[in-house]
Design an enzyme around this catalytic site. Structure first.
Site, PDB file in Angstrom:
ATOM      1  N   GLN A 163       5.726  52.535   5.935  1.00  0.00           N
ATOM      2  CA  GLN A 163       6.416  51.507   5.147  1.00  0.00           C
ATOM      3  C   GLN A 163       5.776  51.352   3.778  1.00  0.00           C
ATOM      4  OE1 GLN A 163       9.384  50.272   6.479  1.00  0.00           O
ATOM      5  NE2 GLN A 163       8.694  51.968   7.752  1.00  0.00           N
ATOM      6  N   HIS A 213       7.220  53.346   0.907  1.00  0.00           N
ATOM      7  CA  HIS A 213       8.556  52.989   0.428  1.00  0.00           C
ATOM      8  C   HIS A 213       8.515  52.334  -0.953  1.00  0.00           C
ATOM      9  CE1 HIS A 213      11.726  53.821   3.242  1.00  0.00           C
ATOM     10  NE2 HIS A 213      11.038  53.359   4.260  1.00  0.00           N
ATOM     11  N   GLU A 229      10.362  42.836   9.653  1.00  0.00           N
ATOM     12  CA  GLU A 229      11.525  43.713   9.775  1.00  0.00           C
ATOM     13  C   GLU A 229      11.333  44.650  10.975  1.00  0.00           C
ATOM     14  OE1 GLU A 229      13.836  47.036   7.011  1.00  0.00           O
ATOM     15  OE2 GLU A 229      11.770  46.466   6.562  1.00  0.00           O
ATOM     16  N   HIS A 230      10.221  45.377  10.982  1.00  0.00           N
ATOM     17  CA  HIS A 230       9.880  46.275  12.089  1.00  0.00           C
ATOM     18  C   HIS A 230       8.632  45.740  12.788  1.00  0.00           C
ATOM     19  CE1 HIS A 230      11.629  48.858   8.831  1.00  0.00           C
ATOM     20  NE2 HIS A 230      12.388  49.263   9.828  1.00  0.00           N
ATOM     21  N   ASP A 236      14.421  54.634  12.523  1.00  0.00           N
ATOM     22  CA  ASP A 236      15.047  54.828  11.212  1.00  0.00           C
ATOM     23  C   ASP A 236      16.133  55.887  11.256  1.00  0.00           C
ATOM     24  OD1 ASP A 236      13.988  52.992   9.533  1.00  0.00           O
ATOM     25  OD2 ASP A 236      12.617  54.333   8.495  1.00  0.00           O
ATOM     26  N   HIS A 253      45.434  12.014  10.227  1.00  0.00           N
ATOM     27  CA  HIS A 253      45.062  12.671  11.486  1.00  0.00           C
ATOM     28  C   HIS A 253      45.554  11.832  12.673  1.00  0.00           C
ATOM     29  CE1 HIS A 253      42.496  15.183   9.032  1.00  0.00           C
ATOM     30  NE2 HIS A 253      42.054  15.850  10.092  1.00  0.00           N
TER      31      HIS A 253
END
Length: 441
Positions: A260, A263, A328-329, A362, A421
């Site tokens: 990660q 990235h 996230e992971h 992934d 109503h």
């Protein structure tokens, strides 16, 4: 990678833990005005604005005739993709489709005396998927965004991806798009591309929903256009958290953290362990492997910004920390990973066991890799078939059914002070409505 000891009484107030917990708050405000200006220009000027921004940002001359990728280009892309990669894409598409088939929802009816209630599930008419372009290749992003849409029954899936510096769109992305069922592809990206499919232009169709990852401009454009179209989420930098015990292999954990970090400079790599020796071994392995990484400069800055090893009291405390971070992971590199599953509440995807590395998820396992980031796993879910459907409630009441519930509805309307109503119920009850007269003084 810094070590942070959470074996303290007020560990939840630890400054580093709080910094990481709040990492997703606020997007870069310095980009907001530029993105809003792009959106407004695309709304006003359509194609001309989109093509002007494509020339400015992507260095490509677009026209109504060439903005759409032709079938001939897609066929040519198949010739450029290596046989082993083509086979991998086909397997990934098959596995992702098979997994997402289980997420399909059905319409249903519930009957009561005098009433029929239910839900009608309808796929969206159209969806747009954003795929980053340029030198990088992202066939997996195409698959993960397009396949759930098609499984849901979306008739028209439109892909946008920038062709930077030339007209050629990445061949791997084109092949993945064709095999995933994408209907139309346009060589445009950025905030202007997102705005184009949100509003529709002379050459680019409007869609009902936009999904897929992108840079800060893309993320902000999606955020600002929510309401004009639906979106999946506002994604931030990628991140991973590994819970490890003494059974974890330090080398394996280290490369998973780096997967990660490579990235993005703002990507998060977090280790949580109750064993100090494990933490030290992972850090040593990470520093060693970092030296050999091609994207070393990016990974180093990422580790410097968000690389943290938290030391906890025990394995269950590690789960508490993971829930606060809401990654996230989340990899569970422990002796008995399934035993911890009930203790994990907040994570985009949970990878159990030493062999279940994030990379498998992934690309090839089947569950979606479009996941909530920045702590939003506390309230967001992975992209799925459910993102490409809408639900309509169905209500039918007969005369007999009406008699059973009308009084209660009338009383609640009276309680809320909504006269029309109340009247809507009363006229059906055939109750004579008394006319109030002013009292004489």
């Amino acid at each position: 990678m810094k070590i942070v000891d959470l074996r303290t009484e007020n560990w939840e107030k630890n400054s580093e833990l709080l910094r990481i917990k709040n990492r997703g708050q606020g997007l870069e405000s310095k980009y907001a005005q530029s993105v809003l200006e792009i959106i407004e220009n695309v709304k006003k000027f359509g194609d001309s604005a989109v093509f002007s921004y494509a020339k400015k940002f992507d260095k490509v001359e677009l026209t109504p005739e060439n903005v759409k990728v032709s079938e001939e280009e897609i066929e040519e892309a198949f010739k450029k993709v290596e046989p082993e990669v083509l086979e991998a894409i086909k397997i990934a598409v098959t596995r992702v489709r098979k997994f997402h088939e289980h997420q399909k929802e059905n319409s249903y009816f519930v009957t009561e005396p005098g009433m029929v209630l239910g839900q009608k599930v309808t796929p969206l008419e159209s969806a747009g998927i954003y795929v980053p372009g340029g030198k990088a290749s992202y066939p997996s992003s195409v698959i993960m965004n397009a396949v759930p849409a098609k499984v849901a029954g979306v008739k028209k899936v439109v892909m946008i991806t920038p062709a930077i510096g030339s007209f050629e769109v990445n061949p791997y992305s084109l092949v993945a798009a064709k095999l995933s069922g994408v209907d139309e592809i346009y060589r445009v990206g950025g905030a202007h591309g997102v705005a184009a499919i949100a509003f529709g232009t002379e050459s680019i169709p409007k869609v009902d929903k936009i999904v897929g990852p992108g840079n800060i401009y893309v993320a902000l454009a999606k955020k600002f256009l929510f309401g004009t179209v639906d979106i999946d989420m506002v994604a931030g930098p990628s991140e991973i958290l590994v819970i490890a015990d003494e059974s974890a292999n330090p080398d394996w954990v280290a490369v998973d953290l780096l997967s990660q970090a490579e990235h993005d400079e703002l990507a998060g790599s977090f280790l949580v362990t109750h064993d100090e020796e494990v933490a030290k071994a992972v850090i040593d392995a990470l520093e060693d492997k970092l030296k050999k990484l091609k994207r070393r400069e990016i990974a180093e800055k990422s580790i410097e910004n968000f690389g943290t090893a938290f030391i906890t009291r025990d394995i269950y405390h590690s789960c508490e920390v993971a829930n606060i971070v809401a990654p996230e992971h989340l990899e569970v590199a422990t002796k008995e990973p399934f035993a911890l599953l009930d203790h994990i509440k907040n994570a985009g995807a949970i990878f159990l066991g030493h062999y279940t590395c994030e990379s498998l998820g992934d690309y090839i396992l089947g569950p979606n890799h479009v996941l909530p980031t920045g702590g939003s796993a506390k309230f967001f879910s992975p992209l799925g078939v459910y993102d490409f459907i809408k639900r309509s409630s169905i209500l039918y009441v007969s005369k007999e059914g009406f008699k059973q519930i009308s009084e209660h509805a009338r009383n609640l309307a009276e309680c809320e002070g909504l006269e029309a109503h109340r009247l809507a119920v009363e006229v059906r009850e055939a109750i004579k409505i008394p006319i109030k007269t002013e009292e004489k003084v």
